[in-house]
Write an enzyme that holds these catalytic residues in place. Structure first.
Site, PDB file in Angstrom:
ATOM      1  N   TYR A  61      12.478   9.896  13.821  1.00 34.12           N
ATOM      2  CA  TYR A  61      12.425   9.635  12.043  1.00 34.12           C
ATOM      3  C   TYR A  61      13.591  10.325  11.190  1.00 34.12           C
ATOM      4  O   TYR A  61      14.235   9.816  10.383  1.00 34.12           O
ATOM      5  CB  TYR A  61      11.109  10.123  11.682  1.00 34.12           C
ATOM      6  CG  TYR A  61      10.718   9.815  10.443  1.00 34.12           C
ATOM      7  CD1 TYR A  61      10.160   8.554   9.935  1.00 34.12           C
ATOM      8  CD2 TYR A  61      10.766  10.942   9.224  1.00 34.12           C
ATOM      9  CE1 TYR A  61       9.743   8.377   8.664  1.00 34.12           C
ATOM     10  CE2 TYR A  61      10.213  10.500   8.057  1.00 34.12           C
ATOM     11  CZ  TYR A  61       9.792   9.459   7.837  1.00 34.12           C
ATOM     12  OH  TYR A  61       9.288   9.197   6.491  1.00 34.12           O
ATOM     13  N   ILE A 105       3.077   4.390  -0.866  1.00 35.07           N
ATOM     14  CA  ILE A 105       4.057   4.523  -1.733  1.00 35.07           C
ATOM     15  C   ILE A 105       4.623   3.239  -2.334  1.00 35.07           C
ATOM     16  O   ILE A 105       5.031   2.975  -3.419  1.00 35.07           O
ATOM     17  CB  ILE A 105       5.483   5.319  -1.366  1.00 35.07           C
ATOM     18  CG1 ILE A 105       4.832   6.746  -1.074  1.00 35.07           C
ATOM     19  CG2 ILE A 105       6.629   5.353  -2.076  1.00 35.07           C
ATOM     20  CD1 ILE A 105       6.071   7.705  -0.317  1.00 35.07           C
ATOM     21  N   ARG A 158       0.861  -1.224  -0.077  1.00 38.58           N
ATOM     22  CA  ARG A 158      -0.060   0.042   0.009  1.00 38.58           C
ATOM     23  C   ARG A 158       0.735   1.369   0.019  1.00 38.58           C
ATOM     24  O   ARG A 158       2.041   0.898   0.092  1.00 38.58           O
ATOM     25  CB  ARG A 158      -1.004   0.016   1.104  1.00 38.58           C
ATOM     26  CG  ARG A 158      -0.227   0.011   2.513  1.00 38.58           C
ATOM     27  CD  ARG A 158      -1.366  -0.213   3.492  1.00 38.58           C
ATOM     28  NE  ARG A 158      -0.649  -0.477   4.944  1.00 38.58           N
ATOM     29  CZ  ARG A 158      -0.813   0.881   5.704  1.00 38.58           C
ATOM     30  NH1 ARG A 158      -0.823   2.227   5.327  1.00 38.58           N
ATOM     31  NH2 ARG A 158      -0.008   0.667   6.930  1.00 38.58           N
ATOM     32  N   ASN A 182      11.366   0.095   1.412  1.00 41.25           N
ATOM     33  CA  ASN A 182      10.542   0.962   1.719  1.00 41.25           C
ATOM     34  C   ASN A 182       9.656   0.999   2.875  1.00 41.25           C
ATOM     35  O   ASN A 182       9.353   2.239   3.425  1.00 41.25           O
ATOM     36  CB  ASN A 182       9.379   0.816   0.403  1.00 41.25           C
ATOM     37  CG  ASN A 182       8.229   1.587   0.741  1.00 41.25           C
ATOM     38  OD1 ASN A 182       8.070   2.993   0.043  1.00 41.25           O
ATOM     39  ND2 ASN A 182       7.116   1.068   1.240  1.00 41.25           N
TER      40      ASN A 182
HETATM   41  P1  NDP Z   1       2.351   3.706   4.704  1.00 39.17           P
HETATM   42  O1  NDP Z   1       2.155   3.640   6.221  1.00 39.17           O
HETATM   43  O2  NDP Z   1       0.987   4.014   3.732  1.00 39.17           O
HETATM   44  O3  NDP Z   1       2.853   2.020   4.323  1.00 39.17           O
HETATM   45  C1  NDP Z   1       3.942   1.536   5.056  1.00 39.17           C
HETATM   46  C2  NDP Z   1       4.190   0.168   4.595  1.00 39.17           C
HETATM   47  O4  NDP Z   1       5.230  -0.386   5.313  1.00 39.17           O
HETATM   48  C3  NDP Z   1       3.128  -0.855   4.583  1.00 39.17           C
HETATM   49  O5  NDP Z   1       3.019  -1.792   3.647  1.00 39.17           O
HETATM   50  C4  NDP Z   1       3.393  -1.592   6.217  1.00 39.17           C
HETATM   51  O6  NDP Z   1       2.851  -2.826   6.344  1.00 39.17           O
HETATM   52  C5  NDP Z   1       4.852  -1.487   5.859  1.00 39.17           C
HETATM   53  N1  NDP Z   1       5.495  -1.649   7.211  1.00 39.17           N
HETATM   54  C6  NDP Z   1       5.552  -0.900   8.445  1.00 39.17           C
HETATM   55  N2  NDP Z   1       6.194  -1.477   9.215  1.00 39.17           N
HETATM   56  C7  NDP Z   1       6.554  -2.684   8.867  1.00 39.17           C
HETATM   57  C8  NDP Z   1       7.499  -3.778   9.434  1.00 39.17           C
HETATM   58  N3  NDP Z   1       7.847  -3.540  10.736  1.00 39.17           N
HETATM   59  N4  NDP Z   1       7.604  -4.769   8.959  1.00 39.17           N
HETATM   60  C9  NDP Z   1       7.185  -4.754   7.505  1.00 39.17           C
HETATM   61  N5  NDP Z   1       6.505  -3.873   6.894  1.00 39.17           N
HETATM   62  C10 NDP Z   1       6.277  -2.786   7.629  1.00 39.17           C
HETATM   63  O7  NDP Z   1       3.779   4.322   4.400  1.00 39.17           O
HETATM   64  P2  NDP Z   1       4.052   5.384   3.077  1.00 39.17           P
HETATM   65  O8  NDP Z   1       3.743   4.785   1.802  1.00 39.17           O
HETATM   66  O9  NDP Z   1       3.559   6.955   3.288  1.00 39.17           O
HETATM   67  O10 NDP Z   1       5.662   5.580   3.187  1.00 39.17           O
HETATM   68  C11 NDP Z   1       6.575   4.516   2.505  1.00 39.17           C
HETATM   69  C12 NDP Z   1       7.909   4.927   2.966  1.00 39.17           C
HETATM   70  O11 NDP Z   1       8.195   6.361   2.116  1.00 39.17           O
HETATM   71  C13 NDP Z   1       8.470   5.048   4.431  1.00 39.17           C
HETATM   72  O12 NDP Z   1       9.509   4.729   4.300  1.00 39.17           O
HETATM   73  C14 NDP Z   1       8.097   6.426   4.681  1.00 39.17           C
HETATM   74  O13 NDP Z   1       8.919   6.719   5.510  1.00 39.17           O
HETATM   75  C15 NDP Z   1       8.766   6.976   3.387  1.00 39.17           C
HETATM   76  N6  NDP Z   1       8.177   8.302   3.046  1.00 39.17           N
HETATM   77  C16 NDP Z   1       6.926   8.729   3.169  1.00 39.17           C
HETATM   78  C17 NDP Z   1       6.470   9.873   2.925  1.00 39.17           C
HETATM   79  C18 NDP Z   1       5.017  10.437   2.754  1.00 39.17           C
HETATM   80  O14 NDP Z   1       4.931  11.536   2.589  1.00 39.17           O
HETATM   81  N7  NDP Z   1       4.059   9.340   2.742  1.00 39.17           N
HETATM   82  C19 NDP Z   1       7.634  11.070   2.935  1.00 39.17           C
HETATM   83  C20 NDP Z   1       8.805  10.717   2.674  1.00 39.17           C
HETATM   84  C21 NDP Z   1       9.214   9.516   2.954  1.00 39.17           C
HETATM   85  P3  NDP Z   1       1.320  -2.906   6.693  1.00 39.17           P
HETATM   86  O15 NDP Z   1       0.384  -2.593   5.475  1.00 39.17           O
HETATM   87  O16 NDP Z   1       1.294  -4.387   7.025  1.00 39.17           O
HETATM   88  O17 NDP Z   1       1.049  -2.136   7.704  1.00 39.17           O
END
Ligand code: NDP
Length: 241
Positions: free
Chosen positions: A147, A14, A12, A82
């Site tokens: 973070y 990004i 889900r 990611n």
């Molecule tokens: P989301 O919260 O939408 O999705 C996060 C994803 O990471 C999910 O699939 C989640 O799994 C998975 N995840 C979280 N923790 C774990 C874990 N311990 N083990 C395995 N999987 C894990 O995040 P975004 O799409 O917003 O962000 C994606 C990346 O981009 C991150 O690294 C974030 O820091 C970075 N980022 C995002 C920004 C933004 O504006 N959104 C800006 C800058 C960076 P599950 O679905 O099971 O919860």
């Protein structure tokens, strides 16, 4: 033969957009996730991309997960680190749990995921490792000492690992998204987005997940072999590193 790409947190946000874009570009994609089974099942049904559940904060779970993906799809040639979380709070009120969870998920996971794939990449003399850092790892952010530290760590990891593997056909790069329209940002109150975030983005809008996915596909390409150790900012002009 299609190359195999593994996207952590690829079901889900990004990561979901990255998984879909890599599939569209011809890769055999595996998407991992932590625990949101409903989102993962929906993603799998809609895209046909296989999903795998493990916790990226556990080295053992990552090692086992990598083995499973490789047994089912083939050697991992593209790894997109990611998966990430936030647990914001002013540092003087931050708990050890908030600190550790964010460091382990956003930074510890790069060791946990990359260590099990790097030897195979070195042996095959090809690999693409793409780490999703953040604008807040470049510039720091109020309420995000944990973070910002983790995401800055991702950039250091990228640079050092790139040096160690540049001769062997493996590139290691970081992407620093700005504010992207995902659940992570949708959790921020609307008035905070409008009054405190958008005015700082010269493009005057949030980015879309597909705009990060496009950068990943670019860096993953066989033809991107001379780009390594770099940090690509995708942030609408908000911060020019
Ligand atoms: P989301 O919260 O939408 O999705 C996060 C994803 O990471 C999910 O699939 C989640 O799994 C998975 N995840 C979280 N923790 C774990 C874990 N311990 N083990 C395995 N999987 C894990 O995040 P975004 O799409 O917003 O962000 C994606 C990346 O981009 C991150 O690294 C974030 O820091 C970075 N980022 C995002 C920004 C933004 O504006 N959104 C800006 C800058 C960076 P599950 O679905 O099971 O919860």
């Amino acid at each position: 033969m299609a190359r195999v790409a593994l996207v952590t947190g690829g079901t889900r946000g990004i990561g979901g957009a990255i998984s879909k874009a890599l599939k569209a570009a011809g890769y055999k994609v595996a998407a991992s996730y932590a625990g949101n089974d409903a989102a993962a099942e929906k993603f799998k049904t809609e895209t046909g991309i296989p999903v795998y559940k493990w916790d990226v904060t556990s080295f053992e779970a990552c090692t086992e997960g990598v083995r499973k993906v490789e047994a089912e799809l083939g050697p991992i040639e593209v790894l997109v680190n990611n998966a990430g979380i936030t647990k914001d709070g002013a540092f003087h009120k931050m708990t050890l749990e908030q600190w550790s969870a964010v460091i382990n998920t956003n930074l510890g996971s790069l060791f946990n995921m990359t260590r099990p794939v790097i030897e195979g990449m070195r042996a095959r003399k090809f690999g693409r490792i793409i780490n999703i850092s953040s604008i807040n790892g470049q510039k720091g952010q109020f309420g995000q000492v944990n973070y910002s530290a983790a995401k800055a760590g991702d950039i250091g990891f990228t640079k050092a690992l790139a040096l160690e593997n540049a001769k062997g056909g493996i590139t290691v790069n970081a992407i620093c998204p700005g504010y992207i329209n995902t659940e992570m940002v949708q959790a921020v109150p609307k008035d905070v987005v409008e009054k405190s975030i958008l005015p700082h983005i010269p493009a005057n809008r949030l980015g879309e997940p597909e705009e990060i996915a496009r950068a990943v596909v670019f860096l993953a390409d066989d033809d991107a072999g001379f780009i390594t150790g770099s940090t690509l900012s995708v942030n609408g002009g908000q911060y020019q590193a």
